[in-house]
Design an enzyme around this catalytic site. Sequence first.
Site, PDB file in Angstrom:
ATOM      1  N   ARG A 194     -20.668  -3.968  41.091  1.00 45.48           N
ATOM      2  CA  ARG A 194     -21.448  -5.116  41.538  1.00 45.48           C
ATOM      3  C   ARG A 194     -22.135  -5.668  40.287  1.00 45.48           C
ATOM      4  O   ARG A 194     -21.465  -6.087  39.374  1.00 45.48           O
ATOM      5  CB  ARG A 194     -22.432  -4.704  42.636  1.00 45.48           C
ATOM      6  CG  ARG A 194     -21.724  -4.519  43.985  1.00 45.48           C
ATOM      7  CD  ARG A 194     -22.652  -4.758  45.147  1.00 45.48           C
ATOM      8  NE  ARG A 194     -22.958  -6.161  45.309  1.00 45.48           N
ATOM      9  CZ  ARG A 194     -24.143  -6.625  45.701  1.00 45.48           C
ATOM     10  NH1 ARG A 194     -25.134  -5.809  45.960  1.00 45.48           N
ATOM     11  NH2 ARG A 194     -24.338  -7.912  45.837  1.00 45.48           N
ATOM     12  N   HIS A 195     -23.451  -5.646  40.249  1.00 42.84           N
ATOM     13  CA  HIS A 195     -24.073  -6.264  39.085  1.00 42.84           C
ATOM     14  C   HIS A 195     -25.373  -5.567  38.706  1.00 42.84           C
ATOM     15  O   HIS A 195     -25.976  -4.875  39.519  1.00 42.84           O
ATOM     16  CB  HIS A 195     -24.337  -7.752  39.355  1.00 42.84           C
ATOM     17  CG  HIS A 195     -25.194  -7.971  40.571  1.00 42.84           C
ATOM     18  ND1 HIS A 195     -26.559  -7.911  40.523  1.00 42.84           N
ATOM     19  CD2 HIS A 195     -24.858  -8.226  41.860  1.00 42.84           C
ATOM     20  CE1 HIS A 195     -27.038  -8.134  41.747  1.00 42.84           C
ATOM     21  NE2 HIS A 195     -26.035  -8.323  42.577  1.00 42.84           N
ATOM     22  N   GLY A 196     -25.806  -5.796  37.469  1.00 39.72           N
ATOM     23  CA  GLY A 196     -27.091  -5.291  37.017  1.00 39.72           C
ATOM     24  C   GLY A 196     -28.209  -6.251  37.412  1.00 39.72           C
ATOM     25  O   GLY A 196     -27.994  -7.192  38.190  1.00 39.72           O
TER      26      GLY A 196
END
Length: 370
Positions: free
Chosen positions: A100-102
């Site tokens: 997913r994402h930071g």
Amino acid sequence: AKSRRGEAGAGLRPAPSCGAAVAAMAPSRAAAALRRSLLLLPTLLLALGSAGLSGYFGTKSRYEEVNPHLVRDPLSLGPSAASSRLPAACTPLQLRALLRHGTRYPTAGQIRRLGDLHSRFLRRRAAASSSSSSSSSSSSSSSSSAEAACPAVADLAAWQMWYEESLDGRLAPQGRRDMELLARRLAARFPALFAARRRLQLASSSKHRCLQSGAAFRKGLGPSLSLGTDEVEIEVNDSLMRFFDHCAKFVALVEENDAAMCQVDAFKEGPEMRKVLEKVASALCLPAEELNADLVQVAFLTCSYELAIKNVTSPWCSLFSEDDAKVLEYLNDLKQYWKRGYGYDINSRSSCILFQDIFQHLDKAVEESK
Ligand SMILES: *[C@@H]1O[C@H](CO)[C@@H](O)[C@H](O)[C@H]1NC(C)=O
Ligand SMILES: *[C@@H]1O[C@H](CO)[C@@H](O)[C@H](O)[C@H]1NC(C)=O
């Protein structure tokens, strides 16, 4: 762990469904493993006894919140590093990263609401100081008495609204660091995976923040890979990674169905939120009618974003006590419960395609290693 989870589930379960439109979708106790970890997270945070409000930020918590050793050394594998080492008889076969994402910026909607709240508060303050300076010869003493009555006013007036709508959920520089360091720790934990040039596969959605997160993750793998960074492709697959957009039943019954969040809406109007709202209104010297639960929530979110993105304790945090934070954490949990978690059966079912993919890749790696 199973019975504790059962209790947590029961404790979080709100009053029975409040709308006829969703009565047909019985709340389900079964939910995917990913969702279970969401419910366990608050327990972990509380157990660590983190200072101040940061234990109540839910999905906006910093990675360091649950791994405090990362504050001292972002590459530390933690106290359990030695005991979690692979037994000698085990060989890591593949890395399949579903990214997913930071840490990201707030969404455009959140930024718009924050700008709205901030400008309301500035207008109110300007009006108050001009009307009191016309009735008083000393404007400096009148504005300082206003600030004594509303203690948050001076600090928030000095706070710059630096978020622009174009930041809309994009990956923050901290998010790039999150992902790169995550990959470096993973590479350090499983050196054999890289030394033997095992198969590496990265999958991402087409979201900008996720693609950038994937690129940062790949960069983090780089040094130990001694490969050109282009050799590991990132597979973009939205039906896999954004299954919630692609499941027609979930979209119709939950995402686009206003009645599906009726418990969340009821809590926003309830006595707990009312109390927080009145406190925040008085700290800001605004009439309570000018605020609503969404504006209060965005003020709390800003406190969490400023810590995650800029590593600062923002003046927005001073609007909230720990008890207020518990109410706002609950509001966010309630939304996740009905939208992503146990609330409706389709929430977990919609993720089956992702779990199938995970297990198929595991089976395939084992099969090919024989
Ligand atoms: C995306 O993933 C799904 C589920 O694994 C798969 O069926 C589909 O073929 C993939 N699409 C692409 C374009 O790779
Ligand atoms: C964040 O701030 C704290 C305290 O102000 C400081 O000790 C720490 O080094 C900072 N962390 C980073 C990554 O800048």
